[in-house]
Motif scaffolding. Sequence first.
Motif, PDB file in Angstrom:
ATOM      1  N   ALA A  21      -6.100  18.798   2.825  1.00 55.88           N
ATOM      2  CA  ALA A  21      -6.681  18.303   1.573  1.00 55.88           C
ATOM      3  C   ALA A  21      -6.442  16.807   1.413  1.00 55.88           C
ATOM      4  N   VAL A  22      -5.290  16.318   1.831  1.00 56.84           N
ATOM      5  CA  VAL A  22      -4.994  14.887   1.764  1.00 56.84           C
ATOM      6  C   VAL A  22      -5.994  14.102   2.612  1.00 56.84           C
ATOM      7  N   ILE A  23      -6.269  14.585   3.807  1.00 51.99           N
ATOM      8  CA  ILE A  23      -7.228  13.919   4.687  1.00 51.99           C
ATOM      9  C   ILE A  23      -8.626  13.956   4.086  1.00 51.99           C
ATOM     10  N   GLU A  24      -8.991  15.078   3.502  1.00 56.16           N
ATOM     11  CA  GLU A  24     -10.318  15.203   2.879  1.00 56.16           C
ATOM     12  C   GLU A  24     -10.446  14.284   1.669  1.00 56.16           C
ATOM     13  N   ARG A  25      -9.385  14.160   0.876  1.00 52.60           N
ATOM     14  CA  ARG A  25      -9.437  13.260  -0.283  1.00 52.60           C
ATOM     15  C   ARG A  25      -9.563  11.808   0.170  1.00 52.60           C
ATOM     16  N   ASP A 211       1.158   3.185   3.801  1.00 55.70           N
ATOM     17  CA  ASP A 211       2.509   3.621   4.178  1.00 55.70           C
ATOM     18  C   ASP A 211       2.847   4.934   3.483  1.00 55.70           C
ATOM     19  N   ALA A 212       1.816   5.732   3.175  1.00 52.84           N
ATOM     20  CA  ALA A 212       2.016   7.033   2.528  1.00 52.84           C
ATOM     21  C   ALA A 212       2.967   7.888   3.362  1.00 52.84           C
ATOM     22  N   PRO A 213       3.843   8.645   2.668  1.00 49.96           N
ATOM     23  CA  PRO A 213       3.919   8.925   1.223  1.00 49.96           C
ATOM     24  C   PRO A 213       4.753   7.920   0.439  1.00 49.96           C
ATOM     25  N   TYR A 214       5.142   6.821   1.075  1.00 45.11           N
ATOM     26  CA  TYR A 214       5.985   5.814   0.423  1.00 45.11           C
ATOM     27  C   TYR A 214       5.114   4.795  -0.313  1.00 45.11           C
ATOM     28  N   LEU A 215       5.752   3.957  -1.107  1.00 44.62           N
ATOM     29  CA  LEU A 215       5.149   2.773  -1.730  1.00 44.62           C
ATOM     30  C   LEU A 215       3.919   3.096  -2.576  1.00 44.62           C
ATOM     31  N   LEU A 216       4.039   4.103  -3.408  1.00 48.11           N
ATOM     32  CA  LEU A 216       2.970   4.409  -4.354  1.00 48.11           C
ATOM     33  C   LEU A 216       2.692   3.189  -5.226  1.00 48.11           C
ATOM     34  N   PRO A 217       1.440   2.706  -5.297  1.00 49.87           N
ATOM     35  CA  PRO A 217       1.149   1.526  -6.119  1.00 49.87           C
ATOM     36  C   PRO A 217       1.499   1.762  -7.588  1.00 49.87           C
ATOM     37  N   ARG A 218       2.316   0.885  -8.141  1.00 51.49           N
ATOM     38  CA  ARG A 218       2.794   1.072  -9.509  1.00 51.49           C
ATOM     39  C   ARG A 218       1.725   0.774 -10.553  1.00 51.49           C
ATOM     40  N   THR A 219       0.607   0.205 -10.121  1.00 57.47           N
ATOM     41  CA  THR A 219      -0.473  -0.103 -11.058  1.00 57.47           C
ATOM     42  C   THR A 219      -1.520   1.005 -11.116  1.00 57.47           C
ATOM     43  N   ASN A 229       2.552   8.910  -2.568  1.00 59.14           N
ATOM     44  CA  ASN A 229       1.425   8.068  -2.169  1.00 59.14           C
ATOM     45  C   ASN A 229       0.548   8.824  -1.174  1.00 59.14           C
ATOM     46  N   GLU A 230      -0.759   8.526  -1.221  1.00 58.54           N
ATOM     47  CA  GLU A 230      -1.726   9.140  -0.318  1.00 58.54           C
ATOM     48  C   GLU A 230      -2.709   8.084   0.170  1.00 58.54           C
ATOM     49  N   PRO A 231      -3.316   8.309   1.336  1.00 60.54           N
ATOM     50  CA  PRO A 231      -4.331   7.358   1.818  1.00 60.54           C
ATOM     51  C   PRO A 231      -5.505   7.164   0.864  1.00 60.54           C
ATOM     52  N   MET A 232      -5.791   8.140  -0.001  1.00 65.37           N
ATOM     53  CA  MET A 232      -6.925   7.977  -0.918  1.00 65.37           C
ATOM     54  C   MET A 232      -6.701   6.837  -1.908  1.00 65.37           C
ATOM     55  N   PHE A 233      -5.460   6.347  -2.033  1.00 69.98           N
ATOM     56  CA  PHE A 233      -5.186   5.242  -2.943  1.00 69.98           C
ATOM     57  C   PHE A 233      -5.386   3.874  -2.282  1.00 69.98           C
ATOM     58  N   LEU A 234      -5.788   3.848  -1.012  1.00 68.20           N
ATOM     59  CA  LEU A 234      -5.991   2.566  -0.343  1.00 68.20           C
ATOM     60  C   LEU A 234      -7.032   1.693  -1.041  1.00 68.20           C
ATOM     61  N   PRO A 235      -8.167   2.232  -1.541  1.00 69.84           N
ATOM     62  CA  PRO A 235      -9.107   1.365  -2.249  1.00 69.84           C
ATOM     63  C   PRO A 235      -8.492   0.635  -3.437  1.00 69.84           C
ATOM     64  N   HIS A 236      -7.538   1.265  -4.113  1.00 70.04           N
ATOM     65  CA  HIS A 236      -6.869   0.598  -5.233  1.00 70.04           C
ATOM     66  C   HIS A 236      -6.101  -0.622  -4.739  1.00 70.04           C
ATOM     67  N   ILE A 237      -5.412  -0.479  -3.626  1.00 66.87           N
ATOM     68  CA  ILE A 237      -4.684  -1.618  -3.060  1.00 66.87           C
ATOM     69  C   ILE A 237      -5.650  -2.729  -2.679  1.00 66.87           C
ATOM     70  N   VAL A 238      -6.769  -2.358  -2.082  1.00 59.35           N
ATOM     71  CA  VAL A 238      -7.763  -3.359  -1.669  1.00 59.35           C
ATOM     72  C   VAL A 238      -8.329  -4.085  -2.884  1.00 59.35           C
ATOM     73  N   GLU A 239      -8.552  -3.384  -3.965  1.00 61.38           N
ATOM     74  CA  GLU A 239      -9.053  -4.033  -5.179  1.00 61.38           C
ATOM     75  C   GLU A 239      -8.075  -5.093  -5.675  1.00 61.38           C
ATOM     76  N   GLU A 240      -6.797  -4.758  -5.703  1.00 66.61           N
ATOM     77  CA  GLU A 240      -5.792  -5.716  -6.156  1.00 66.61           C
ATOM     78  C   GLU A 240      -5.675  -6.889  -5.174  1.00 66.61           C
ATOM     79  N   LEU A 241      -5.723  -6.581  -3.899  1.00 64.08           N
ATOM     80  CA  LEU A 241      -5.642  -7.619  -2.873  1.00 64.08           C
ATOM     81  C   LEU A 241      -6.817  -8.582  -2.971  1.00 64.08           C
TER      82      LEU A 241
END
Length: 270
Positions: A21-25, A211-219, A229-241
């Motif tokens: 499910a993590v991979i699918e998300r 770096d999932a499951p570590y370093l969950l973005p605090r924002t 943390n999950e790979p599905m949150f990568l777009p959030h990091i990219v938005e902030e970056l």
Amino acid sequence: MQLIDIGANLTHDSFDRDRTAVIERAQAAGVTRMIITGASREHSPQALQLAQAYPGMLYATAGVHPHHAAEYTEECDAEMRALHAHPEVVAVGETGLDYFRDFSPRPAQRRAFERQLQIAVDLAVDGVGKPLFLHQRDAHADFMAVMREFDGRLGPAVVHCFTGTREELFDYLDQDWYIGITGWLCDERRGAHLREIVKNIPANRLMVETDAPYLLPRTLSPMPKDRRNEPMFLPHIVEELARDRGETVAATAANATATTRAFFGLPGID
């Protein structure tokens, strides 16, 4: 937006209950490929097995993190070399130095680091060493000293999960190394300095990771209840970056994906 997460620890036991499910998300969120981090004798073979189960979507690294450096024996070296015979394994590492926690003695860390750099050299293709997936925390001077021992023999290298200073960043860029940025950027307690310096990373040297499951973005809002943390949150990091770099999200995403494909030698994304 199509993204590649260059550092996902999907062999971590926190994913045992719902890894599929993590991979699918992640895919649904636009993270179309992931590099699964191999960081120990136990988890590097598991990373390969996971990559083999998702051909063309998941790839793996194989290495021994400095936390596990004490386990780096001759037998371990042979095991790592055997893993690197598989095409799904696209980089040597995670390897490097970590003096922040010192879970392994520093001399053992340096020896394990040197042995893995030698693997990358030995696996050179057309004179270019195999890509390196590197870790450095509170060990910059020794890290640079070990890397200098291999000057002229190493292939491309990414310092993953970069959290260091401006001076460290420029030391790495001066060597033409690549930089991996994580959700550490989103941590107001310890990542604020990154927001000021990420604009200095050339687009062709910048990659992104969770770096999932570590370093969950605090924002993130809302926060996942399990704080994983999950790979599905990568777009959030990219938005902030992208915001911190003064770029559009589309530009940051496209450049990071193109850079990652070139670095790891991945085929194009349909």
